[in-house]
Design a protein around this motif. Structure first.
Motif, mmCIF file in Angstrom:
data_model
loop_
_atom_site.group_PDB
_atom_site.id
_atom_site.type_symbol
_atom_site.label_atom_id
_atom_site.label_comp_id
_atom_site.label_asym_id
_atom_site.label_seq_id
_atom_site.Cartn_x
_atom_site.Cartn_y
_atom_site.Cartn_z
ATOM 1 N N LYS A 166 0.853 -1.183 0.000
ATOM 2 C CA LYS A 166 0.000 0.000 0.000
ATOM 3 C C LYS A 166 0.894 1.239 0.000
ATOM 4 O O LYS A 166 2.073 1.173 0.352
ATOM 5 C CB LYS A 166 -0.915 -0.005 1.231
ATOM 6 C CG LYS A 166 -1.894 -1.174 1.244
ATOM 7 C CD LYS A 166 -2.780 -1.129 2.486
ATOM 8 C CE LYS A 166 -3.769 -2.281 2.478
ATOM 9 N NZ LYS A 166 -4.636 -2.278 3.679
ATOM 10 N N TRP A 167 0.315 2.357 -0.406
ATOM 11 C CA TRP A 167 1.118 3.582 -0.450
ATOM 12 C C TRP A 167 1.656 3.944 0.927
ATOM 13 O O TRP A 167 2.722 4.549 1.036
ATOM 14 C CB TRP A 167 0.294 4.719 -1.042
ATOM 15 C CG TRP A 167 0.196 4.644 -2.533
ATOM 16 C CD1 TRP A 167 -0.905 4.341 -3.279
ATOM 17 C CD2 TRP A 167 1.260 4.852 -3.470
ATOM 18 N NE1 TRP A 167 -0.600 4.339 -4.618
ATOM 19 C CE2 TRP A 167 0.732 4.659 -4.773
ATOM 20 C CE3 TRP A 167 2.611 5.171 -3.346
ATOM 21 C CZ2 TRP A 167 1.495 4.784 -5.924
ATOM 22 C CZ3 TRP A 167 3.381 5.293 -4.499
ATOM 23 C CH2 TRP A 167 2.831 5.103 -5.766
ATOM 24 N N GLN A 168 0.967 3.562 1.967
ATOM 25 C CA GLN A 168 1.460 3.851 3.306
ATOM 26 C C GLN A 168 2.687 2.995 3.651
ATOM 27 O O GLN A 168 3.410 3.298 4.607
ATOM 28 C CB GLN A 168 0.362 3.612 4.344
ATOM 29 C CG GLN A 168 -0.106 2.169 4.436
ATOM 30 C CD GLN A 168 -1.350 2.029 5.295
ATOM 31 O OE1 GLN A 168 -2.002 3.017 5.616
ATOM 32 N NE2 GLN A 168 -1.690 0.801 5.669
ATOM 33 N N ARG A 205 0.059 8.661 -7.019
ATOM 34 C CA ARG A 205 0.048 8.253 -5.628
ATOM 35 C C ARG A 205 -1.370 8.383 -5.077
ATOM 36 O O ARG A 205 -1.953 9.467 -5.068
ATOM 37 C CB ARG A 205 1.011 9.101 -4.794
ATOM 38 C CG ARG A 205 1.187 8.595 -3.363
ATOM 39 C CD ARG A 205 2.220 9.407 -2.602
ATOM 40 N NE ARG A 205 2.364 8.916 -1.239
ATOM 41 C CZ ARG A 205 3.202 7.954 -0.862
ATOM 42 N NH1 ARG A 205 3.977 7.387 -1.774
ATOM 43 N NH2 ARG A 205 3.278 7.562 0.400
ATOM 44 N N GLY A 206 -1.911 7.263 -4.633
ATOM 45 C CA GLY A 206 -3.280 7.262 -4.144
ATOM 46 C C GLY A 206 -3.364 7.469 -2.642
ATOM 47 O O GLY A 206 -2.400 7.883 -1.986
ATOM 48 N N HIS A 207 -4.520 7.159 -2.092
ATOM 49 C CA HIS A 207 -4.741 7.234 -0.647
ATOM 50 C C HIS A 207 -3.774 6.286 0.051
ATOM 51 O O HIS A 207 -3.436 5.222 -0.497
ATOM 52 C CB HIS A 207 -6.194 6.840 -0.344
ATOM 53 C CG HIS A 207 -6.570 7.000 1.092
ATOM 54 N ND1 HIS A 207 -6.325 6.020 2.029
ATOM 55 C CD2 HIS A 207 -7.167 8.024 1.746
ATOM 56 C CE1 HIS A 207 -6.752 6.426 3.214
ATOM 57 N NE2 HIS A 207 -7.270 7.647 3.066
ATOM 58 N N PRO A 208 -3.282 6.635 1.256
ATOM 59 C CA PRO A 208 -2.325 5.768 1.956
ATOM 60 C C PRO A 208 -2.760 4.318 2.067
ATOM 61 O O PRO A 208 -1.917 3.415 2.059
ATOM 62 C CB PRO A 208 -2.219 6.422 3.339
ATOM 63 C CG PRO A 208 -2.490 7.862 3.080
ATOM 64 C CD PRO A 208 -3.537 7.883 2.005
ATOM 65 N N ASN A 209 -4.068 4.090 2.143
ATOM 66 C CA ASN A 209 -4.561 2.724 2.308
ATOM 67 C C ASN A 209 -4.802 2.010 0.972
ATOM 68 O O ASN A 209 -5.193 0.846 0.958
ATOM 69 C CB ASN A 209 -5.859 2.723 3.126
ATOM 70 C CG ASN A 209 -6.109 1.391 3.801
ATOM 71 O OD1 ASN A 209 -5.180 0.756 4.304
ATOM 72 N ND2 ASN A 209 -7.362 0.955 3.799
ATOM 73 N N GLU A 210 -4.557 2.693 -0.144
ATOM 74 C CA GLU A 210 -4.744 2.083 -1.465
ATOM 75 C C GLU A 210 -3.512 1.275 -1.859
ATOM 76 O O GLU A 210 -2.382 1.592 -1.478
ATOM 77 C CB GLU A 210 -4.993 3.165 -2.515
ATOM 78 C CG GLU A 210 -6.342 3.840 -2.401
ATOM 79 C CD GLU A 210 -6.539 4.879 -3.497
ATOM 80 O OE1 GLU A 210 -5.751 4.871 -4.474
ATOM 81 O OE2 GLU A 210 -7.458 5.706 -3.378
ATOM 82 N N ASP A 219 -10.385 -2.136 -6.793
ATOM 83 C CA ASP A 219 -9.388 -1.752 -5.789
ATOM 84 C C ASP A 219 -8.492 -2.908 -5.375
ATOM 85 O O ASP A 219 -7.597 -2.728 -4.535
ATOM 86 C CB ASP A 219 -10.101 -1.208 -4.531
ATOM 87 C CG ASP A 219 -10.849 0.082 -4.818
ATOM 88 O OD1 ASP A 219 -10.417 0.821 -5.716
ATOM 89 O OD2 ASP A 219 -11.870 0.332 -4.137
#
Length: 295
Positions: A166-168, A205-210, A219
């Motif tokens: 994930k992005w996070q 860059r998407g949402h941290p949870n993506e 998704d």
């Protein structure tokens, strides 16, 4: 309290052990014989495997003399038989209640020692460059295959771990990718190279949870296999799996002279025996250097 040696003696008396395994059994008795069976830990097994690998092949002694090392390494299949023998001892211990049924054996999760990488079963740097060039043209919808390939080759992460990033999990400042749980059940932090960072910067860059490598249809993780097969076919590497990038990472590190312990850390291996499969590249490279100098 029942000792490891006592369990082994009962196992041998039961005739349940495999024929020809007495030498392997004796090795484990030498390592753990004095310990209560309940106190043999994963760390104990890891240290014993390092002793085994360092010892290498043995030459049988004659006239009562002890066996001596030949100086040759053990084959991966041989190391695996030692691990299986130890697992058999703990399985027997649970069956006869020397251990509770809920006991987790210290062999659980240990990576089996692989055979040396076949020279035709890993990607070389120039071949990865070919894949990248073709992926940029072939991948017109998802447009993330070049990044997936570079991260696979430069980090050595398994494709399942990459697809679940994930992005996070991407720390742009520290230049790392964090995997919560790898195949061996442990977390792993992979450093990101300049090329990894460059490819990631091309992605939205998407949402941290993506997911970093989410499908363009939903998704969930992208089903990469069809696109991967198309890229490989166009590059002339039809039939090769994505896992060859991981092998390529280990082989490239070994060829560059990186130590086995460091390769172990980069690849996320739990034991030295797992990273030993790549050391042939290091040896071959040094042989080539010596051959050029001392003609």
């Amino acid at each position: 309290m029942t000792t490891f040696r006592e369990v082994v003696e009962a196992w041998i008396a039961s005739k349940e052990h495999c024929a020809g395994s007495l030498g392997r059994i004796q090795f484990w008795v030498d390592q753990f014989g004095h310990l209560p069976i309940t106190e043999v830990s994963e760390d104990d097994v890891d240290r014993a495997l390092e002793v085994l690998v360092s010892r290498g092949k043995l030459k049988p002694g004659r006239n009562g003399r002890p066996a001596t090392s030949t100086g040759e390494p053990l084959a991966g299949s041989t190391v695996n038989r030692f691990i299986s023998t130890l697992a058999g001892i703990f399985k027997y211990a649970r069956r006869v209640r020397a251990l509770p049924r809920s006991h987790t054996p210290p062999t659980r999760g240990i990576e089996k020692a692989p055979e040396p990488v076949d020279p035709d079963k890993y990607f070389r740097p120039e071949e990865v460059d070919d894949l990248i060039k073709i992926a940029r043209v072939v991948d017109q919808k998802w447009r993330k295959m070049p990044a997936l390939i570079i991260l696979g080759f430069h980090t050595g992460l398994r494709v399942g771990n990459l697809l679940n990033l994930k992005w996070q999990d991407i720390d742009l400042e520290a230049r790392t990718a964090s995997v919560a749980v790898t195949k061996n059940g442990r977390p792993h932090i992979a450093p990101l190279t300049d090329r990894c960072m460059e490819e990631l910067s091309r992605l939205r860059r998407g949402h941290p949870n993506e997911l970093v490598f989410a499908s363009y249809r939903n998704d969930g993780p992208f089903n990469y296999r069809t696109l991967w097969g198309k890229v490989c076919k166009e590059a002339g590497y039809e039939g090769r799996t994505f896992h060859w990038l991981r092998h390529g990472c280990g082989s490239a590190l070994a060829t560059a002279g990186v130590s086995q312990a460091q390769i172990m850390q980069v690849m996320g291996h739990r034991t030295l025996v797992a990273s030993a499969r790549y050391m042939h590249s290091n040896v071959n490279d040094r042989q080539a250097v010596v051959g050029r100098v001392f003609k």
